[in-house]
Enzyme design. Structure first.
Site, PDB file in Angstrom:
ATOM      1  N   HIS A  85      19.921  20.876   6.643  1.00 39.29           N
ATOM      2  CA  HIS A  85      19.615  22.286   6.334  1.00 39.29           C
ATOM      3  C   HIS A  85      20.809  23.159   6.687  1.00 39.29           C
ATOM      4  O   HIS A  85      21.562  22.871   7.614  1.00 39.29           O
ATOM      5  CB  HIS A  85      18.368  22.770   7.067  1.00 39.29           C
ATOM      6  CG  HIS A  85      18.395  22.545   8.551  1.00 39.29           C
ATOM      7  ND1 HIS A  85      18.128  21.333   9.130  1.00 39.29           N
ATOM      8  CD2 HIS A  85      18.686  23.389   9.570  1.00 39.29           C
ATOM      9  CE1 HIS A  85      18.234  21.426  10.432  1.00 39.29           C
ATOM     10  NE2 HIS A  85      18.587  22.659  10.736  1.00 39.29           N
ATOM     11  N   PHE A  86      20.957  24.220   5.910  1.00 34.04           N
ATOM     12  CA  PHE A  86      21.991  25.224   6.141  1.00 34.04           C
ATOM     13  C   PHE A  86      21.303  26.506   6.596  1.00 34.04           C
ATOM     14  O   PHE A  86      20.382  26.976   5.928  1.00 34.04           O
ATOM     15  CB  PHE A  86      22.783  25.510   4.854  1.00 34.04           C
ATOM     16  CG  PHE A  86      23.684  24.386   4.440  1.00 34.04           C
ATOM     17  CD1 PHE A  86      23.162  23.235   3.873  1.00 34.04           C
ATOM     18  CD2 PHE A  86      25.050  24.482   4.615  1.00 34.04           C
ATOM     19  CE1 PHE A  86      23.994  22.189   3.494  1.00 34.04           C
ATOM     20  CE2 PHE A  86      25.897  23.438   4.239  1.00 34.04           C
ATOM     21  CZ  PHE A  86      25.358  22.296   3.677  1.00 34.04           C
ATOM     22  N   HIS A  87      21.759  27.063   7.705  1.00 33.49           N
ATOM     23  CA  HIS A  87      21.274  28.373   8.154  1.00 33.49           C
ATOM     24  C   HIS A  87      22.159  29.447   7.524  1.00 33.49           C
ATOM     25  O   HIS A  87      23.389  29.363   7.621  1.00 33.49           O
ATOM     26  CB  HIS A  87      21.428  28.532   9.670  1.00 33.49           C
ATOM     27  CG  HIS A  87      20.672  27.552  10.508  1.00 33.49           C
ATOM     28  ND1 HIS A  87      19.524  27.890  11.184  1.00 33.49           N
ATOM     29  CD2 HIS A  87      20.906  26.250  10.806  1.00 33.49           C
ATOM     30  CE1 HIS A  87      19.083  26.850  11.878  1.00 33.49           C
ATOM     31  NE2 HIS A  87      19.914  25.838  11.662  1.00 33.49           N
ATOM     32  N   HIS A 107      23.181  20.357  18.369  1.00 37.17           N
ATOM     33  CA  HIS A 107      22.105  21.357  18.321  1.00 37.17           C
ATOM     34  C   HIS A 107      21.155  21.183  17.147  1.00 37.17           C
ATOM     35  O   HIS A 107      20.406  22.086  16.813  1.00 37.17           O
ATOM     36  CB  HIS A 107      22.705  22.781  18.319  1.00 37.17           C
ATOM     37  CG  HIS A 107      21.815  23.825  18.925  1.00 37.17           C
ATOM     38  ND1 HIS A 107      20.781  24.402  18.243  1.00 37.17           N
ATOM     39  CD2 HIS A 107      21.789  24.365  20.159  1.00 37.17           C
ATOM     40  CE1 HIS A 107      20.165  25.270  19.014  1.00 37.17           C
ATOM     41  NE2 HIS A 107      20.760  25.257  20.194  1.00 37.17           N
ATOM     42  N   GLN A 108      21.161  20.009  16.488  1.00 33.46           N
ATOM     43  CA  GLN A 108      20.195  19.808  15.401  1.00 33.46           C
ATOM     44  C   GLN A 108      18.838  19.466  16.009  1.00 33.46           C
ATOM     45  O   GLN A 108      18.736  18.602  16.875  1.00 33.46           O
ATOM     46  CB  GLN A 108      20.650  18.659  14.470  1.00 33.46           C
ATOM     47  CG  GLN A 108      19.735  18.505  13.251  1.00 33.46           C
ATOM     48  CD  GLN A 108      20.214  17.422  12.289  1.00 33.46           C
ATOM     49  OE1 GLN A 108      21.102  16.633  12.634  1.00 33.46           O
ATOM     50  NE2 GLN A 108      19.635  17.377  11.105  1.00 33.46           N
ATOM     51  N   ASP A 137      13.534  31.339   8.259  1.00 34.68           N
ATOM     52  CA  ASP A 137      13.387  30.603   9.517  1.00 34.68           C
ATOM     53  C   ASP A 137      12.267  31.237  10.332  1.00 34.68           C
ATOM     54  O   ASP A 137      12.178  32.467  10.443  1.00 34.68           O
ATOM     55  CB  ASP A 137      14.718  30.639  10.305  1.00 34.68           C
ATOM     56  CG  ASP A 137      14.741  29.626  11.438  1.00 34.68           C
ATOM     57  OD1 ASP A 137      13.846  29.686  12.315  1.00 34.68           O
ATOM     58  OD2 ASP A 137      15.629  28.771  11.458  1.00 34.68           O
ATOM     59  N   ASN A 157      23.988  22.198  11.437  1.00 32.25           N
ATOM     60  CA  ASN A 157      24.054  21.318  12.603  1.00 32.25           C
ATOM     61  C   ASN A 157      23.759  19.867  12.221  1.00 32.25           C
ATOM     62  O   ASN A 157      22.832  19.611  11.449  1.00 32.25           O
ATOM     63  CB  ASN A 157      23.031  21.769  13.651  1.00 32.25           C
ATOM     64  CG  ASN A 157      23.288  23.184  14.152  1.00 32.25           C
ATOM     65  OD1 ASN A 157      24.443  23.588  14.278  1.00 32.25           O
ATOM     66  ND2 ASN A 157      22.234  23.930  14.444  1.00 32.25           N
TER      67      ASN A 157
HETATM   68  P1  5GP Z   1      18.514  23.185  13.818  1.00 30.25           P
HETATM   69  O1  5GP Z   1      18.711  23.445  15.280  1.00 30.25           O
HETATM   70  O2  5GP Z   1      17.895  21.828  13.539  1.00 30.25           O
HETATM   71  O3  5GP Z   1      19.763  23.425  13.028  1.00 30.25           O
HETATM   72  O4  5GP Z   1      17.493  24.310  13.332  1.00 30.25           O
HETATM   73  C1  5GP Z   1      16.188  24.078  12.881  1.00 30.25           C
HETATM   74  C2  5GP Z   1      15.610  25.414  12.503  1.00 30.25           C
HETATM   75  O5  5GP Z   1      14.378  25.197  11.858  1.00 30.25           O
HETATM   76  C3  5GP Z   1      15.342  26.341  13.702  1.00 30.25           C
HETATM   77  O6  5GP Z   1      16.066  27.555  13.532  1.00 30.25           O
HETATM   78  C4  5GP Z   1      13.839  26.551  13.671  1.00 30.25           C
HETATM   79  O7  5GP Z   1      13.456  27.866  14.015  1.00 30.25           O
HETATM   80  C5  5GP Z   1      13.487  26.222  12.236  1.00 30.25           C
HETATM   81  N1  5GP Z   1      12.146  25.684  12.068  1.00 30.25           N
HETATM   82  C6  5GP Z   1      11.603  24.648  12.754  1.00 30.25           C
HETATM   83  N2  5GP Z   1      10.351  24.412  12.314  1.00 30.25           N
HETATM   84  C7  5GP Z   1      10.106  25.306  11.322  1.00 30.25           C
HETATM   85  C8  5GP Z   1       8.959  25.545  10.495  1.00 30.25           C
HETATM   86  O8  5GP Z   1       7.937  24.902  10.571  1.00 30.25           O
HETATM   87  N3  5GP Z   1       9.082  26.564   9.589  1.00 30.25           N
HETATM   88  C9  5GP Z   1      10.229  27.304   9.457  1.00 30.25           C
HETATM   89  N4  5GP Z   1      10.229  28.261   8.541  1.00 30.25           N
HETATM   90  N5  5GP Z   1      11.311  27.098  10.242  1.00 30.25           N
HETATM   91  C10 5GP Z   1      11.252  26.113  11.165  1.00 30.25           C
END
Ligand code: 5GP
Length: 143
Positions: free
Chosen positions: A99-101, A92-93, A30, A86
């Site tokens: 995607h999975f964090h 919070h998406q 991330d 999310n």
């Molecule tokens: P969400 O809130 O949608 O679950 O999280 C999206 C995640 O994607 C965030 O933690 C953000 O930092 C990450 N992210 C967004 N754009 C990019 C990118 O261009 N490259 C990478 N590696 N991560 C990204």
């Protein structure tokens, strides 16, 4: 289906620090991590939210998640981690590609959790159980 930054990453049009790739799944660091080693695991199939993902892509990502979790733990020395997924802006998406964090607890950093349980009546639990079980059975029948 709308284009997101993750589609561009999958196609290699935008660079990422990738840690794993196969035919159906990509994992990369991330760019704004909550902790060192915060990794995103994504299906290559384009779907906005988990409920829209095909069985095949779900199986592929399910097989990979534990492997990446073990790799993140081994590489960072962490012993605890959260998996966050999310769905929807209210949840919070920010990037509308499933995607999975994987977020290790490292040096006091990681995922903060606000957890405020509500009171619930047993009758409500029973009614909900029935309704969700019926919907789950219908989903299963759809195949
Ligand atoms: P969400 O809130 O949608 O679950 O999280 C999206 C995640 O994607 C965030 O933690 C953000 O930092 C990450 N992210 C967004 N754009 C990019 C990118 O261009 N490259 C990478 N590696 N991560 C990204």
């Amino acid at each position: 289906m709308s284009e997101t930054i993750f589609s561009k990453i999958i196609r290699g049009e935008i660079p990422c620090h990738h840690v794993y790739e196969d035919d159906a799944v990509l994992a990369f660091l991330d760019v704004n991590p909550l902790s060192r080693g915060h990794t995103l695991v994504i299906p290559k199939e384009v779907a906005k939210t988990l409920d829209q993902l095909s069985d095949e892509a779900s199986a592929a990502i399910g097989r990979v998640l534990p492997k990446i979790a073990r790799a993140v733990l081994a590489a960072t020395g962490a012993t605890s981690f959260n998996v966050l997924q999310n769905n929807g802006a209210d949840a919070h998406q920010a990037v509308f590609h499933v995607h999975f964090h994987i977020i290790p607890k490292v040096e006091g950093r990681g995922l903060g959790i606000g957890w405020e349980p509500m009171k619930v009546e047993t009758a409500d639990l029973k009614a909900l159980r029935e309704k969700i079980a019926r919907c789950a059975a219908a989903e299963t029948q759809k195949g």
